[in-house]
Scaffold this motif. Structure first.
Motif, mmCIF file in Angstrom:
data_model
loop_
_atom_site.group_PDB
_atom_site.id
_atom_site.type_symbol
_atom_site.label_atom_id
_atom_site.label_comp_id
_atom_site.label_asym_id
_atom_site.label_seq_id
_atom_site.Cartn_x
_atom_site.Cartn_y
_atom_site.Cartn_z
ATOM 1 N N ASP B 227 0.893 -1.165 0.106
ATOM 2 C CA ASP B 227 -0.033 -0.154 -0.012
ATOM 3 C C ASP B 227 0.944 1.158 0.022
ATOM 4 O O ASP B 227 2.038 1.360 0.651
ATOM 5 C CB ASP B 227 -0.990 0.186 1.257
ATOM 6 C CG ASP B 227 -2.250 0.992 1.123
ATOM 7 O OD1 ASP B 227 -2.459 1.384 0.044
ATOM 8 O OD2 ASP B 227 -2.916 1.281 1.952
ATOM 9 N N GLY B 228 0.417 2.220 -0.774
ATOM 10 C CA GLY B 228 1.162 3.441 -1.035
ATOM 11 C C GLY B 228 2.844 3.412 -1.140
ATOM 12 O O GLY B 228 3.579 4.002 -0.792
ATOM 13 N N GLY B 229 2.880 2.407 -2.036
ATOM 14 C CA GLY B 229 4.114 2.332 -2.588
ATOM 15 C C GLY B 229 5.252 1.366 -1.623
ATOM 16 O O GLY B 229 6.532 1.204 -1.855
ATOM 17 N N GLY B 230 4.749 0.723 -0.671
ATOM 18 C CA GLY B 230 5.628 -0.065 0.267
ATOM 19 C C GLY B 230 4.945 -1.202 0.644
ATOM 20 O O GLY B 230 3.875 -1.279 0.307
ATOM 21 N N ILE B 231 5.933 -2.124 1.192
ATOM 22 C CA ILE B 231 5.024 -3.414 1.806
ATOM 23 C C ILE B 231 4.644 -3.390 3.149
ATOM 24 O O ILE B 231 5.582 -2.856 4.114
ATOM 25 C CB ILE B 231 6.299 -4.366 1.487
ATOM 26 C CG1 ILE B 231 6.802 -4.841 0.285
ATOM 27 C CG2 ILE B 231 5.919 -5.778 2.395
ATOM 28 C CD1 ILE B 231 7.760 -6.012 -0.107
ATOM 29 N N VAL B 232 3.443 -3.187 3.486
ATOM 30 C CA VAL B 232 2.846 -2.939 4.625
ATOM 31 C C VAL B 232 3.184 -4.284 5.561
ATOM 32 O O VAL B 232 3.379 -4.390 6.658
ATOM 33 C CB VAL B 232 1.479 -2.627 4.479
ATOM 34 C CG1 VAL B 232 0.776 -2.631 6.037
ATOM 35 C CG2 VAL B 232 1.370 -1.467 3.774
ATOM 36 N N GLU B 233 2.695 -5.655 5.075
ATOM 37 C CA GLU B 233 2.911 -6.637 5.884
ATOM 38 C C GLU B 233 3.090 -7.941 4.861
ATOM 39 O O GLU B 233 2.651 -8.192 3.493
ATOM 40 C CB GLU B 233 1.487 -6.847 6.350
ATOM 41 C CG GLU B 233 1.400 -8.019 7.538
ATOM 42 C CD GLU B 233 0.049 -7.844 8.195
ATOM 43 O OE1 GLU B 233 -0.697 -6.839 8.125
ATOM 44 O OE2 GLU B 233 0.056 -8.796 9.222
ATOM 45 N N GLN B 234 3.655 -8.977 5.402
ATOM 46 C CA GLN B 234 3.749 -10.035 4.523
ATOM 47 C C GLN B 234 3.948 -11.478 5.268
ATOM 48 O O GLN B 234 4.369 -11.193 6.573
ATOM 49 C CB GLN B 234 4.922 -10.086 3.662
ATOM 50 C CG GLN B 234 6.424 -9.711 4.424
ATOM 51 C CD GLN B 234 7.494 -9.659 3.452
ATOM 52 O OE1 GLN B 234 7.760 -10.675 2.649
ATOM 53 N NE2 GLN B 234 8.363 -8.671 3.497
ATOM 54 N N GLY B 235 3.603 -12.557 4.488
ATOM 55 C CA GLY B 235 3.596 -13.605 5.573
ATOM 56 C C GLY B 235 3.021 -14.894 4.769
ATOM 57 O O GLY B 235 2.552 -14.698 3.581
ATOM 58 N N ALA B 236 2.836 -15.962 5.401
ATOM 59 C CA ALA B 236 2.329 -17.113 4.723
ATOM 60 C C ALA B 236 1.091 -16.824 4.487
ATOM 61 O O ALA B 236 0.241 -16.069 5.246
ATOM 62 C CB ALA B 236 2.469 -18.557 5.766
ATOM 63 N N PRO B 237 0.021 -17.509 3.602
ATOM 64 C CA PRO B 237 -1.219 -17.156 3.165
ATOM 65 C C PRO B 237 -2.032 -17.058 4.259
ATOM 66 O O PRO B 237 -2.804 -16.391 4.647
ATOM 67 C CB PRO B 237 -1.694 -18.060 2.010
ATOM 68 C CG PRO B 237 -0.515 -18.779 1.485
ATOM 69 C CD PRO B 237 0.694 -18.610 2.383
ATOM 70 N N GLU B 238 -2.149 -18.160 5.201
ATOM 71 C CA GLU B 238 -3.172 -18.422 6.253
ATOM 72 C C GLU B 238 -2.771 -17.172 7.191
ATOM 73 O O GLU B 238 -3.698 -16.539 7.954
ATOM 74 C CB GLU B 238 -3.001 -19.913 6.689
ATOM 75 C CG GLU B 238 -1.479 -20.361 7.188
ATOM 76 C CD GLU B 238 -1.018 -20.838 6.175
ATOM 77 O OE1 GLU B 238 -0.147 -21.660 6.275
ATOM 78 O OE2 GLU B 238 -1.460 -20.603 4.900
ATOM 79 N N GLU B 239 -1.615 -16.988 7.468
ATOM 80 C CA GLU B 239 -1.055 -15.753 8.538
ATOM 81 C C GLU B 239 -1.637 -14.662 8.107
ATOM 82 O O GLU B 239 -2.301 -13.869 8.896
ATOM 83 C CB GLU B 239 0.421 -15.762 8.400
ATOM 84 C CG GLU B 239 1.155 -16.302 9.603
ATOM 85 C CD GLU B 239 2.694 -16.203 9.217
ATOM 86 O OE1 GLU B 239 3.378 -17.266 9.084
ATOM 87 O OE2 GLU B 239 3.044 -15.122 9.196
ATOM 88 N N LEU B 240 -1.621 -14.246 6.694
ATOM 89 C CA LEU B 240 -1.943 -12.840 6.304
ATOM 90 C C LEU B 240 -3.503 -12.890 6.181
ATOM 91 O O LEU B 240 -4.120 -11.844 6.602
ATOM 92 C CB LEU B 240 -1.303 -12.693 4.940
ATOM 93 C CG LEU B 240 -1.257 -11.169 4.611
ATOM 94 C CD1 LEU B 240 -0.291 -10.324 5.212
ATOM 95 C CD2 LEU B 240 -1.457 -10.829 2.969
ATOM 96 N N PHE B 241 -4.110 -13.921 5.488
ATOM 97 C CA PHE B 241 -5.554 -13.780 5.293
ATOM 98 C C PHE B 241 -6.413 -13.923 6.447
ATOM 99 O O PHE B 241 -7.282 -13.547 6.623
ATOM 100 C CB PHE B 241 -5.980 -14.941 4.376
ATOM 101 C CG PHE B 241 -5.630 -14.581 2.644
ATOM 102 C CD1 PHE B 241 -5.907 -13.512 2.254
ATOM 103 C CD2 PHE B 241 -4.670 -15.543 2.089
ATOM 104 C CE1 PHE B 241 -5.600 -13.040 1.199
ATOM 105 C CE2 PHE B 241 -4.170 -15.203 0.760
ATOM 106 C CZ PHE B 241 -4.698 -13.971 0.510
ATOM 107 N N ASP B 242 -5.946 -14.785 7.470
ATOM 108 C CA ASP B 242 -6.548 -14.979 8.686
ATOM 109 C C ASP B 242 -6.121 -14.412 10.007
ATOM 110 O O ASP B 242 -7.015 -14.192 11.043
ATOM 111 C CB ASP B 242 -6.576 -16.482 8.891
ATOM 112 C CG ASP B 242 -7.068 -17.308 7.724
ATOM 113 O OD1 ASP B 242 -8.111 -16.766 7.087
ATOM 114 O OD2 ASP B 242 -6.691 -18.345 7.685
ATOM 115 N N GLY B 243 -4.927 -13.796 9.908
ATOM 116 C CA GLY B 243 -4.517 -13.130 11.126
ATOM 117 C C GLY B 243 -3.805 -11.860 10.698
ATOM 118 O O GLY B 243 -2.612 -11.614 11.343
#
Ligand SMILES: Nc1ncnc2c1ncn2[C@@H]1O[C@H](COP(=O)(O)OP(=O)(O)OP(=O)(O)O)[C@@H](O)[C@H]1O
Ligand SMILES: [Mg+2]
Lengths: 239, 257
Positions: B227-243
């Protein structure tokens, strides 16, 4: 069959093809010179025109401006004047050209005259190639040269075939001005017949028909080239 | 794809503090497209990049093969330093497959020629060899029966298949997908995603920009939210989508679902 005779007589009266046949050699020479002048000027003006278009599109301001000035100078002066300037002035500037045949001088003048028009057509063709086509070529690793040769120029030229055909038709007609610097072209052949026999139809109608035939051949050639460059579905794809 | 231990250790893609600003266009302000991006993608990893419109996803992908220049920062891809002036960018791009939203097939070439031409002129393969390889990839993506069709004579799904074949036939070390299914009719999307899934399972290193969250959940090794030209958050799919920990990520995901 008898009712046809007056018709046949009338036709021979208006257009006596036997007289035309007497001048077959002159017409052959005229056609040859017209085709030589047009063909050579076409090839050379396409090369020079592509070069001028590249200069116009280049990011180098000076080169782009020089090309632009040349284009405007040519477009603002009469072709006849340009032919006379090359014919009379060039041998003074470059003595070696004094021994050139008139046909060469004519080809040079027609090339210098036609190239700017070709350049503007080619430039619009290059600009008509979609950005995505260039990105596709970039992404597979094509160099500038490879993109130009395999992607941009074939599509550009396919897009501008109708305009190039029109400009080429003008070039073919412009070769008639070379008779004024003593090139024995088609028009000169027609004038010779008319002045010796006082038969304007046989002289000039024949010439007109031959010009039209040349145009039809060019039309077929342009379709063929477009197909070669961009495949059979091109116009349907872009229309 | 046999990977030496050294290749596994060294990321196929590595960006450090990549910044990119676009000059003002029309009434718009200068626009920061990338605001210092650090990204590592290792051999055989599948990274899916998600984020709102204008967040810099396409710009990031395009800097990876030098389609876009950067203002500062360093990028290394397939062992080459993209941000080095002296780098042979065409040679790098030949090793990096890119699939576009709008396919970008050569409109004046048939499907077969689209796949064979880059091999011939960039890889220097003979016509017969290039066409043989092209046919094998067209077959693989399921459009070998359309070999003599021009792009205008193909459906969007078929065009994208040819585009994928064109990229694969160069034997790339990494594949970049920029919204490869966004321009397709809904019934074509599944087939293309299946193809990408297959590539992933064969060990292709992939960076994928997509709005297909199902694909991200199933296939991604790692999901990156920009978002806004930067990486805000990253992780395994379940981490990111569910938590998701970040509020912006959660807001974006709630709008998508
Ligand atoms: N060629 C350009 N000139 C000017 N600004 C640009 C250019 N390309 C992108 N931008 C701007 O940079 C920002 C990031 O754009 P980018 O295309 O990377 O976003 P994106 O995440 O891919 O969005 P989308 O999901 O809509 O494709 C946007 O604000 C966009 O307006
Ligand atoms: Mg985008």
């Amino acid at each position: 069959m008898t009712f046809l005779e007056p018709v046949a007589d009338w036709i021979v009266g208006v257009y006596n093809f036997r007289i035309v046949a007497l001048y077959a050699d002159e017409f052959a020479r005229g056609i040859t010179n017209t085709l030589l002048a047009a063909g050579a000027s076409l090839a050379l003006s396409l090369i020079l025109g592509t070069l001028l278009a590249a200069l116009r599109l280049s990011s180098n301001r000076l080169l782009s401006a020089l090309a632009e000035i040349y284009i405007q100078v040519i477009r603002s002066t009469p072709l006849l004047l340009q032919i006379y300037i090359v014919y009379f002035a060039l041998p003074l500037l470059v003595p070696a050209t004094a021994r050139w045949p008139e046909l060469w001088i004519g080809i040079l003048a027609l090339t210098l005259h036609t190239a700017p028009y070709m350049a503007e057509i080619i430039r619009s063709g290059i600009q008509s190639v979609a950005r995505g086509q260039i990105e596709g070529a970039l992404a597979v690793g094509m160099t500038f040269r490879q993109r130009a040769q395999h992607i941009v120029l074939p599509q550009a030229f396919a897009n501008i075939m109708p305009a190039l055909l029109g400009q080429t038709a003008i070039l073919v007609k412009d070769t008639s001005l070379l008779s004024l610097i003593t090139v024995f072209d088609l028009v000169a052949a027609g004038m010779l017949l008319n002045s010796e026999r006082i038969k304007p139809n046989e002289g000039f109608l024949s010439v007109a028909v031959i010009y039209f035939a040349i145009y039809l051949l060019l039309l077929l050639a342009s379709r063929f080239v477009e197909r070669k460059l961009a495949g059979p579905a091109w116009n349907k794809a872009t229309a | 794809m046999p990977a030496t231990p050294a290749a596994i250790a060294e990321p196929v893609i590595q960006t450090r503090q990549v910044r990119k600003t676009f000059a003002a266009v029309g009434g718009h302000d200068r626009c920061v497209a990338l605001a210092g991006v650090d990204l590592d993608v290792t051999q055989s990893e599948v990274v899916v990049i998600i984020g709102p419109s204008g967040s810099g996803k396409s710009t990031l992908l395009r800097t990876l093969n030098g389609l876009e220049t950067v203002d500062s920062g360093t990028i290394t891809v397939a062992g080459r330093k993209v941000t080095d002036q002296r780098t042979d960018l065409p040679a790098l791009r030949a090793d990096v497959g890119m699939v576009f939203q709008h396919f970008n097939l050569f409109l004046h070439k048939t499907a077969l020629e689209n796949v064979a031409l880059p091999q011939r002129i960039v890889r220097g393969r003979s016509r017969s060899q290039a066409e043989e390889i092209a046919m094998s990839f067209l077959k693989r993506v399921g459009v070998d029966d359309r070999r003599d069709h021009y792009p205008s004579q193909l459906s969007g799904g078929q065009q994208q298949r040819v585009a994928i074949a064109r990229a694969l036939a160069m034997h790339p070390q990494v594949m970049l997908f920029d919204e490869a299914t966004s321009a397709l009719d809904p019934e074509m999307v599944g087939g293309i995603l299946d193809l990408m899934r297959e590539l992933a399972s064969e060990g292709m290193t992939m960076a994928v920009v997509t709005h297909e969250m199902g694909f991200a959940r199933d296939v991604a090794d790692r999901v990156i939210f920009m978002d806004g030209g930067g990486i805000v958050e990253q992780g395994a799919p379940e981490e990111l989508f569910d938590g998701a920990r970040n509020a912006r990520t959660r807001q974006f995901l709630s709008q998508i679902h």
